[in-house]
Write a protein that holds these residues in place. Structure first.
Motif: not given
Lengths: 471, 228
Positions: A213-237
């Motif tokens: 929610e903080k980063n406006n991510l949904k399933v399929g959104s992307t973000f980076t770790i150490a410059g590498k791009t990752y895709t959100v496969a799922g959101i957990f609680d």
């Protein structure tokens, strides 16, 4: 008039006596149902505790835990050793990372702490620190700033005497070999899917709800770790604010990011049953070596709680059976009395052609009419009293258990990481569900039939000539 | 219709053996009204119990329409009582919490007669014994002695039995009501061809019988001068 109608009529022949019998039966049946409800509630709680965390052990490097301490990291070899210990059903390795938000500041203190620093982690270098495009969902606040002075990513000034810093909490990324959290509990994925093959490197990730929610991510959104791009496969609680400020990756991916292939931060070991936890813990500690790993039973107090609950369950079961037997005995005695009282009538019925089974059935049905009335009142009693009775049973037992095991905290309250056995015990909620009440009443009827059969069989032995001889 | 052959019933009382029925033999035809008189304790009720299969004889036999009761199992004897016998007791022996109609329907229920047919026949029988229709639905413990005996007679007739056994049917009734009951039994044997055996102290009732017997010390003797 049918046998049933005659039985109903007979049940109300003497209204005062019927009322008294129904009242006594209602108390016995109400108590039986209350005990059954308590037994079911406690049983469900025991099952819930056992199913959640009751049989897991956590293995950390000797001298280290989480991002604290020191020692040598665990490896895949230790995981294999653990898996070979008897009664262990699964071993899930995890690799923890600290993700720090990428920043453009030139502050020297920030520069020292904000960039990728593989050696700035926790014990054995296991908690490698890498940058991410994500922003933590939790504000540092007083506790975060106090606990992490000098080690965070932040903005602010250093005036040489007292640093005024605004600390940004790191995000926990965990590489896992299965779809479970670091305590071994299955992840609750609220949208999207899992990571598929958890043993292989992958650019898929699971993100906590608040972090997404903080980063406006949904399933399929992307973000980076150490410059590498990752895709959100799922959101957990995860159910907690801290737990939802986290990312899960596959184990291999996390190890690659930390540049420590084969290393594990911890292992979650599942034992096949509650009874084997203690012995397995000892065997596992011996197999891994005390200088190599610390084996902990994080939910140690659960064992006490479950033991106490099992004790309550046993007491309620015995009380249920005793109350049922009492109801059966009441029926038996009442019906024997009625048969003796109506010997002459039974003789007359036989003289005019009634079969033994017809007369026996009439008495059994009369008993069931009394039981039905007693059950209605008893169910009402149980619906009001079962909660109180269950609480009384549980609280008397929990105070004994807590006192005996010294599980109370320093303030006199419940101790232990989960609030202690007492808190777990008192969280049992007993409510009279229709299913349990119906099952209890069915058992009452079964006992009543057995209780009524004896006097019903007695009627077969009555010979009409004996009772009519008075003529 | 009924043939009694050398019937004996004996009891042990301490060291003594008592024979209230000792070698009784007689025959009764269809539609006959017979009376048995005798002193108290002469064995009248015991004889009636043996004929109604409420008790089993020590020796001898009772044959009803060619069927011997000796050696029949309890289930068959119950069936015999249900189908062929109607009892009228001195104490009426009605079920007190049931209505007059329900009491009359009982033997029909045991004989698996349909419910609608039961109710219809019970009402007819109660009318036949001249019970006030308003009292058909009244509980029998709220009826007078004469009314209860009428209900008991209607109950005895419920399954159209071949044989009615009446034990002191007027013993608990006043003279006038007793005469009504005597008339009723007499007309039943005449109009319905029902064989009736009455044990009585009532001379009026005994005089109405086609055949009169006297039981003395377990022996039955017929008064051959009797007749309606």
């Amino acid at each position: 008039m049918s046998v049933l109608a005659r039985s109903v009529g007979n049940a109300f022949r003497n209204k005062i006596r019927t009322a008294a019998v129904v009242a006594v039966l209602a108390v016995a049946i109400g108590l039986a149902l209350s005990m059954l409800v308590a037994n079911q509630a406690v049983g469900a709680k025991v099952q819930e505790l056992n199913a959640s965390v009751g049989t897991t052990l956590t293995v950390n490097p000797a001298g280290g835990q989480g991002f604290e301490g020191g020692g040598e990291p665990l490896t895949a070899a230790e995981a294999a050793t653990a898996a070979a210990v008897p009664n262990i059903t699964s071993v899930v390795g995890t690799k923890a990372l600290r993700l720090r938000t990428e920043t453009t500041t030139t502050d020297t203190a920030d520069a020292a702490a904000g960039a990728a620093q593989p050696d700035a982690g926790g014990p054995g270098g296991q908690a490698a620190s890498v940058t991410t495009s994500l922003t933590a969902a939790v504000d540092a606040g007083t506790l975060g700033n106090r606990n992490n002075t000098g080690s965070g990513t932040g903005t602010g000034t250093t005036n040489g005497t007292e640093p005024a810093r605004t600390f940004t909490l790191p995000i926990t990324a965990t590489g896992t070999a299965a779809e479970v959290d670091s305590s071994g509990k299955a992840l609750d994925i609220t949208s999207g899917t899992g990571l598929g093959d958890y043993s292989a490197a992958s650019t898929k990730a699971l993100v906590g709800t608040t972090l997404a929610e903080k980063n406006n991510l949904k399933v399929g959104s992307t973000f980076t770790i150490a410059g590498k791009t990752y895709t959100v496969a799922g959101i957990f609680d995860a159910g907690t604010t801290f737990g939802n400020n986290a990312v899960y990756l596959t184990l291999a991916e996390a190890q690659a990011l930390a540049e420590t292939p084969g290393e594990l931060s911890s292992m979650v070991v599942t034992v096949n049953s509650m009874e084997n936890v203690d012995s397995t813990k000892t065997a596992l500690q011996a197999a891994l070596g005390a200088s190599k790993a610390d084996v902990t039973q994080g939910q140690r107090n659960l064992e006490t709680a479950v033991s106490s609950l099992n004790s309550v369950k046993g007491i309620s079961l015995v009380a249920y059976i005793a109350a049922l037997a009492t109801a059966g005995l009441i029926i038996l005695l009442i019906m024997v009395m009625l048969v003796r009282e109506r010997r002459r009538e039974i003789g007359v019925l036989k003289a005019i052609g009634a079969r033994n089974r017809t007369i026996g059935l009439q008495f059994v049905l009369e008993a069931l009419v009394l039981v039905a009335l007693g059950s209605v009142v008893g169910a009402a009693i149980a619906s009001f009293a079962s909660g109180g009775i269950a609480s009384a049973l549980v609280s008397s037992n929990s105070s004994t258990a807590a006192g005996a095991t010294g599980q109370r905290g320093p303030g006199g309250g419940p101790g232990g990481p989960f609030g202690g056995a007492t808190q777990l015990l008192t969280s049992v909620t007993a409510s009279a569900s229709p299913g349990v009440i119906a099952a209890g009443i069915a058992a009452v009827f079964a006992v009543a039939i057995i209780g009524a059969l004896v006097p019903a069989l007695l009627t077969a032995r009555i010979r009409p000539i004996e009772v009519l001889r008075g003529e | 219709m009924i043939e009694v052959k050398d019937l004996v019933r004996q009891f042990k009382s301490g060291d003594r053996t008592i024979k209230p029925v000792n070698g009784v033999s007689f025959e009764l035809g269809k539609g006959q009204l017979a009376s048995i008189v005798g002193k108290s304790g002469s064995g009248k009720s015991t004889l009636l119990s043996l004929l109604g299969a409420l008790d089993k004889p020590t020796s001898g036999d009772v044959v009803v329409d060619g069927v011997s009761l000796a050696g029949l199992p309890d289930g068959k004897l119950t069936e015999y009582r249900r189908r062929d016998i109607g009892f009228v007791f001195q104490q009426f022996n009605l079920i007190p919490n049931l209505s007059a109609v329900d009491n009359v329907m009982l033997p029909m229920e045991f004989a698996d007669v349909r419910k609608s047919a039961r109710a219809q026949r019970a009402k007819e029988l109660l009318e036949q014994v001249q019970l006030d229709p308003e009292k058909h639905s009244r509980r029998t413990n709220r009826l007078s002695g004469g009314e209860q005996q009428r209900v008991a007679i209607a109950r005895a007739l419920a399954n159209e039995p071949k044989l009615i056994l009446a034990d002191e049917p007027t013993g608990n009734l006043d003279e006038q009501t007793g005469e009504h009951i005597i008339e009723l039994l007499s007309s039943l044997s005449r109009d319905h061809d029902t064989t009736i055996l009455v044990v009585t102290h009532d001379r009026g009732l005994a005089r109405k019988a086609d055949r009169r017997f006297r039981l003395h010390q377990g022996q039955l003797n017929e008064d051959v001068t009797a007749g309606r």
